[in-house]
Design a protein around this motif. Structure first.
Motif, PDB file in Angstrom:
ATOM      1  N   ASP A  99      62.746 109.819 124.998  1.00 27.40           N
ATOM      2  CA  ASP A  99      63.662 109.181 124.190  1.00 27.40           C
ATOM      3  C   ASP A  99      64.194 108.982 123.067  1.00 27.40           C
ATOM      4  OD1 ASP A  99      61.695 107.688 123.187  1.00 27.40           O
ATOM      5  OD2 ASP A  99      61.636 105.696 123.594  1.00 27.40           O
ATOM      6  N   GLY A 100      63.938 110.636 122.572  1.00 25.59           N
ATOM      7  CA  GLY A 100      64.025 111.141 121.858  1.00 25.59           C
ATOM      8  C   GLY A 100      63.287 110.398 119.898  1.00 25.59           C
ATOM      9  N   ASP A 101      62.340 109.645 120.562  1.00 27.97           N
ATOM     10  CA  ASP A 101      61.480 109.266 118.726  1.00 27.97           C
ATOM     11  C   ASP A 101      60.547 109.882 118.371  1.00 27.97           C
ATOM     12  OD1 ASP A 101      59.888 108.574 121.255  1.00 27.97           O
ATOM     13  OD2 ASP A 101      58.993 106.592 120.441  1.00 27.97           O
ATOM     14  N   GLY A 102      60.412 110.834 118.946  1.00 26.80           N
ATOM     15  CA  GLY A 102      59.135 112.203 118.152  1.00 26.80           C
ATOM     16  C   GLY A 102      58.439 111.760 119.383  1.00 26.80           C
ATOM     17  N   PHE A 103      58.025 110.920 120.146  1.00 28.28           N
ATOM     18  CA  PHE A 103      56.779 110.740 120.993  1.00 28.28           C
ATOM     19  C   PHE A 103      56.695 111.144 122.140  1.00 28.28           C
ATOM     20  CE2 PHE A 103      56.084 107.052 116.843  1.00 28.28           C
ATOM     21  CZ  PHE A 103      54.984 107.677 116.416  1.00 28.28           C
ATOM     22  N   GLN A 104      55.450 111.796 122.876  1.00 26.40           N
ATOM     23  CA  GLN A 104      55.486 112.024 124.185  1.00 26.40           C
ATOM     24  C   GLN A 104      55.345 110.979 124.760  1.00 26.40           C
ATOM     25  OE1 GLN A 104      55.531 116.034 125.458  1.00 26.40           O
ATOM     26  NE2 GLN A 104      56.737 115.720 123.269  1.00 26.40           N
ATOM     27  N   GLU A 105      56.042 110.162 125.416  1.00 27.82           N
ATOM     28  CA  GLU A 105      55.924 109.584 126.969  1.00 27.82           C
ATOM     29  C   GLU A 105      55.469 110.151 128.682  1.00 27.82           C
ATOM     30  OE1 GLU A 105      58.645 108.241 123.397  1.00 27.82           O
ATOM     31  OE2 GLU A 105      58.803 109.486 124.703  1.00 27.82           O
ATOM     32  N   SER A 163      44.940  93.108 130.973  1.00 23.14           N
ATOM     33  CA  SER A 163      46.313  93.362 131.751  1.00 23.14           C
ATOM     34  C   SER A 163      46.951  94.887 131.842  1.00 23.14           C
ATOM     35  CB  SER A 163      47.625  92.534 131.550  1.00 23.14           C
ATOM     36  OG  SER A 163      47.887  92.747 129.971  1.00 23.14           O
ATOM     37  N   LEU A 164      47.699  95.278 132.973  1.00 21.55           N
ATOM     38  CA  LEU A 164      48.156  96.654 132.744  1.00 21.55           C
ATOM     39  C   LEU A 164      49.263  97.479 131.755  1.00 21.55           C
ATOM     40  CD1 LEU A 164      48.194  97.547 136.690  1.00 21.55           C
ATOM     41  CD2 LEU A 164      46.661  98.222 135.508  1.00 21.55           C
ATOM     42  N   VAL A 165      49.629  97.613 131.160  1.00 21.06           N
ATOM     43  CA  VAL A 165      50.323  98.027 130.338  1.00 21.06           C
ATOM     44  C   VAL A 165      51.575  98.706 130.977  1.00 21.06           C
ATOM     45  CG1 VAL A 165      50.938 100.134 128.452  1.00 21.06           C
ATOM     46  CG2 VAL A 165      48.970  99.764 128.177  1.00 21.06           C
ATOM     47  N   LYS A 166      52.814  98.239 130.511  1.00 26.54           N
ATOM     48  CA  LYS A 166      53.764  98.559 131.310  1.00 26.54           C
ATOM     49  C   LYS A 166      54.507  99.973 130.680  1.00 26.54           C
ATOM     50  CE  LYS A 166      55.000  93.723 133.013  1.00 26.54           C
ATOM     51  NZ  LYS A 166      55.867  92.786 133.052  1.00 26.54           N
ATOM     52  N   GLU A 207      57.794  99.084 124.934  1.00 30.64           N
ATOM     53  CA  GLU A 207      58.401  98.350 124.110  1.00 30.64           C
ATOM     54  C   GLU A 207      58.609  98.885 122.530  1.00 30.64           C
ATOM     55  OE1 GLU A 207      57.915  94.425 124.742  1.00 30.64           O
ATOM     56  OE2 GLU A 207      59.559  94.447 126.461  1.00 30.64           O
ATOM     57  N   LYS A 208      57.740  99.524 123.377  1.00 32.87           N
ATOM     58  CA  LYS A 208      57.531 101.347 121.840  1.00 32.87           C
ATOM     59  C   LYS A 208      56.360  99.703 120.659  1.00 32.87           C
ATOM     60  CE  LYS A 208      59.322 104.430 122.345  1.00 32.87           C
ATOM     61  NZ  LYS A 208      58.078 105.149 123.136  1.00 32.87           N
ATOM     62  N   LYS A 209      55.484  98.781 121.302  1.00 34.74           N
ATOM     63  CA  LYS A 209      54.676  97.755 120.271  1.00 34.74           C
ATOM     64  C   LYS A 209      53.097  98.549 121.006  1.00 34.74           C
ATOM     65  CE  LYS A 209      56.930  93.772 121.050  1.00 34.74           C
ATOM     66  NZ  LYS A 209      56.780  92.494 122.525  1.00 34.74           N
ATOM     67  N   LYS A 210      52.054  97.904 119.744  1.00 35.83           N
ATOM     68  CA  LYS A 210      51.483  98.973 119.956  1.00 35.83           C
ATOM     69  C   LYS A 210      50.241  98.575 120.770  1.00 35.83           C
ATOM     70  CE  LYS A 210      51.332  99.849 115.120  1.00 35.83           C
ATOM     71  NZ  LYS A 210      50.201  99.253 113.619  1.00 35.83           N
ATOM     72  N   VAL A 211      49.482  99.027 121.756  1.00 26.87           N
ATOM     73  CA  VAL A 211      48.524  98.790 122.816  1.00 26.87           C
ATOM     74  C   VAL A 211      47.182  98.546 122.075  1.00 26.87           C
ATOM     75  CG1 VAL A 211      47.788  98.906 124.624  1.00 26.87           C
ATOM     76  CG2 VAL A 211      49.789  99.241 124.275  1.00 26.87           C
TER      77      VAL A 211
END
Length: 725
Positions: free
Chosen positions: A405-411, A438-441, A506-510
């Motif tokens: 998504d171009g935010d600088g992180f690897q997904e 629960s499983l991360v989305k 959603e770019k929230k910390k796990v």
């Protein structure tokens, strides 16, 4: 002597290259089971039984004598014959096997009785030609046709499987027998007639074919092993690799067995222009004797000072398989390094995506890290010149596809309907969880992926400097600096005092406590002022146990010590984390991890580390517990021993500048260690290390002493990480 833990069911497994034989301890293959003779991901023998006048034999003892040979001793039960009964345990039967390409089988029978005996020796064989994926899942579908021919003049039984243009066959020929073989009623039979004290011998040669090429078995019997022309015998291997001696017998046995495991998992690779065979490490036996991206690269890193040829082989074959186009079914994207390549029927007809499959988010940056490490260990400038185009495509993939998504992180997120949900080293479908279990989305941005890319950029910057491409080097160092700042701002949590496991879709910390941030220490993306908190959290009771660092906190609702990656202990990950500890100066903690893995290894049969093991939460056992289904031997479990040794000795090779930096810190449980035949470029060294008080000293016994230089390990990495310069 510590209590010994057996891994897996009682069986004998031998193999060479793509040929794997798995039998019971009696050398036989019972149907139904997952045992058999496998060739190129196809089971070419699914049943093998031996009888005397229809009677089975009793097992005395049996086992693998090397990774490619086995020997089984049996004795007869009571046998009724027309000449009278043969009492039990009168006859001795020895089945000796060796694999290389095909298989050689020697059958020897001795009459230990006082009377002449005569009986029919019968061998029953069947072939289901099942794909290895279907055998493992116990869901076998017959798609093609099996035919069997008995060629009397050749004394050969040939069984062939065809499905359109897919073909596998096994041809069994008989030699050196005093009696001719007969095939009838689904069995091969020989008439055996023996005077008292007399012996009978027969050789069976199994030639395997894949439609384009035949692979005959070894010509000689195992008893003539001195004459075996093996691709590279175990003794040859042991003469090539780095060896050790130490007064700690436990660690020596662990190291020696690790060398033998690595020998067993070599895949021969002929490279263009090479004057000798090089090898790529397979992942593990029995299910993963195939090229694997992540596994083969991490194993190459573990072995960089033991056998740098692994890195050459892995870089060669994985680079040749680098994706060139988008293919959603295989999760392929231009520049991506593959995860796994298979050659069975399912892959041939693209019923599975492993042709190869590209469902891995970490193999691509790990390729760059391995390239740099191999160059530093060998000083081979041609290596980085030859692989530069592949490396550039890897760098492009990181920017264009790794960062979705171009935010600088690897997904990562799968595109294939049959792809893997998780594409990090924890690739089980349930391995990435929230604090509530629960499983991360997704898409999921795991913390260690950011560290791998950060490390890869810095290493490639040094390579570009070496090649005179200084603008490119500055660009990558600037990108690494931005990632460093961005990662530490977004992934760090002050309240937790730890890094987030991941960012979710959603770019929230796990904010799950897991082992993954330990990889960030190894990569160097953690600022020194935060390292102590990361180390402390990983060594807390919910993560640490006597046998190592767990994959997931025992306080997480998803924790299960018997789960594959949600509570188990993996030797290779513990070795990575231990190296990260030392990188930041936490020597005692690194030594503690090394001790836990070494001691765990002493409890397993043969001092052989399995893929993973476990320990209970509330009542810690006095020995590690088997994880059902763990592979053994397993490449990165064996390689963990080498990485732990490198960590304790503080080795960092810099062959391009003619240096090997050392910062040894031997713990009290390992008071001395001598390495022999350590190779750096064209140079060889023998170095002795020993403790004096709280200090570790060393002496160069062989080689140019000017090339060996003491340097604190933190400074070694600082020289590498010239961020922003």
């Amino acid at each position: 002597m510590p209590f010994k833990v057996q891994v897996g069911p009682p069986q004998i497994a031998i193999h060479h290259d793509q040929t794997v034989l798995i039998t019971g301890l009696d050398g036989q293959i019972n149907w139904p089971s997952d045992r058999g003779l496998y060739f190129n991901d196809t089971r070419v023998l699914s049943s093998w039984r031996i009888y005397a006048n229809g009677e089975p034999w009793d097992l005395l003892t049996g086992g693998a004598t090397t990774y490619y040979t086995s020997e089984v001793h049996l004795a007869n039960r009571a046998i009724m014959t027309e000449d009278g009964p043969i009492p039990p345990h009168t006859l001795g039967l020895v089945i000796s096997r060796s694999v290389e390409g095909g298989m050689h089988e020697a059958i020897d029978i001795t009459n230990n009785g006082a009377k002449h005996v005569r009986f029919q020796l019968e061998i029953s064989m069947r072939s289901d030609f099942a794909d290895i994926f279907e055998v493992k899942s116990r869901n076998i579908v017959r798609r093609g046709r099996i035919t069997t021919e008995w060629l009397v003049s050749k004394q050969q039984l040939r069984t062939t499987y065809r499905n359109a243009d897919f073909m596998r066959s096994v041809a069994v020929s008989f030699r050196n027998s005093s009696s001719k073989g007969v095939y009838a009623n689904g069995r091969l039979s020989f008439e055996v007639s023996l005077a008292p004290g007399e012996a009978w011998h027969c050789c069976l040669s199994y030639t395997l074919a894949d439609g384009t090429k035949e692979y005959p078995g070894p010509r000689q019997c195992v008893s003539d092993s001195d004459e075996l022309q093996h691709a590279q015998t175990l003794q040859d291997w042991l003469q090539t690799v780095l060896k050790i001696s130490t007064s700690n017998e436990e660690f020596y046995r662990l190291y020696r067995q690790a060398l033998e495991d690595m020998a067993a998992l070599r895949l021969p690779i002929g490279t263009s222009g090479a004057d000798r065979m090089v090898f790529m490490p397979a992942a593990g036996l029995p299910w993963f004797v195939a090229p694997f991206g992540r596994d083969s690269l991490i194993v190459s890193l573990q072995n960089v000072l033991i056998y740098p040829g692994f890195a050459r082989g892995a870089l060669e074959i994985l680079g040749s398989l680098q994706a060139t186009e988008l293919d959603n079914y295989r999760d392929a994207e231009p520049g991506k390094i593959p995860h796994e390549l298979r050659r069975g029927e399912l892959a041939h007809f693209k019923l599975i995506p492993h042709t190869p499959y590209y469902g891995t988010a970490d193999a691509t940056p790990l390729y760059l890290i391995t390239l740099h490490e191999a160059w530093r260990a060998t000083g081979d400038r041609k290596l980085i010149e030859q692989k530069l185009e592949t490396a550039e495509r890897c760098l492009s993939w990181i920017d264009q596809y790794g960062d979705r998504d171009g935010d600088g992180f690897q997904e990562y997120q799968k595109r294939s309907p049959v792809g893997y949900e998780n594409m990090s080293w924890k690739d089980a479908g349930d391995a990435v969880v929230y604090p509530d279990g629960s499983l991360v989305k997704g898409p999921k941005a795991l913390c260690e992926l950011q560290g791998y890319v950060y490390d890869a950029w810095l290493r490639m910057a040094e390579i570009f400097d070496e090649l005179g491409k200084h603008d490119r080097a500055r660009e990558l160092r600037a990108k690494a600096a931005r990632l460093f700042e961005q990662f530490n701002e977004k992934f760090w949590d002050d309240d937790l005092g730890f890094y987030a496991f991941a960012l979710d879709g959603e770019k929230k910390k796990v904010l799950t406590i897991a082992s993954n941030p330990g990889h960030c220490l190894w990569s160097g993306i953690v600022p020194p002022e935060r390292a102590a908190k990361v180390v402390q959290r990983l060594m807390s009771p919910d993560m640490w146990c006597k046998w190592g660092i767990r994959t997931l906190s025992s306080e997480n609702p998803a924790f299960n010590p018997y789960n594959y990656q949600n509570g188990s202990i993996w030797p290779h990950e513990n070795a990575i984390i231990a190296m990260g500890f030392r990188r930041y100066g936490f020597d005692k903690e690194a030594a503690r991890v090394a001790r836990s893995i070494s001691e765990a290894g002493s409890h397993f049969l043969l001092n052989q580390l399995p893929e993973l093991y476990t320990s209970t939460q509330h009542h810690e056992p006095s020995f590690p517990l088997q994880y059902l289904g763990a592979n053994v031997p397993q490449a990165w479990a064996a390689g963990a021993v080498f990485m732990l040794m490198q960590t304790m000795l503080g080795f960092m090779p810099d062959a391009p500048r003619g240096k090997l930096y050392v910062d040894p810190d031997l713990p009290p449980w390992l008071p001395d260690l001598t390495v022999t035949d350590l190779r750096l470029d064209q140079h060889q060294f023998d170095i002795r290390f020993w403790r004096e008080g709280d200090k570790t000293k060393f002496d160069v016994l062989r080689g140019d002493k000017k090339m060996i230089e003491y340097s604190p390990i933190t400074e070694q990495f600082n020289r590498l990480n010239k961020v922003g310069e």
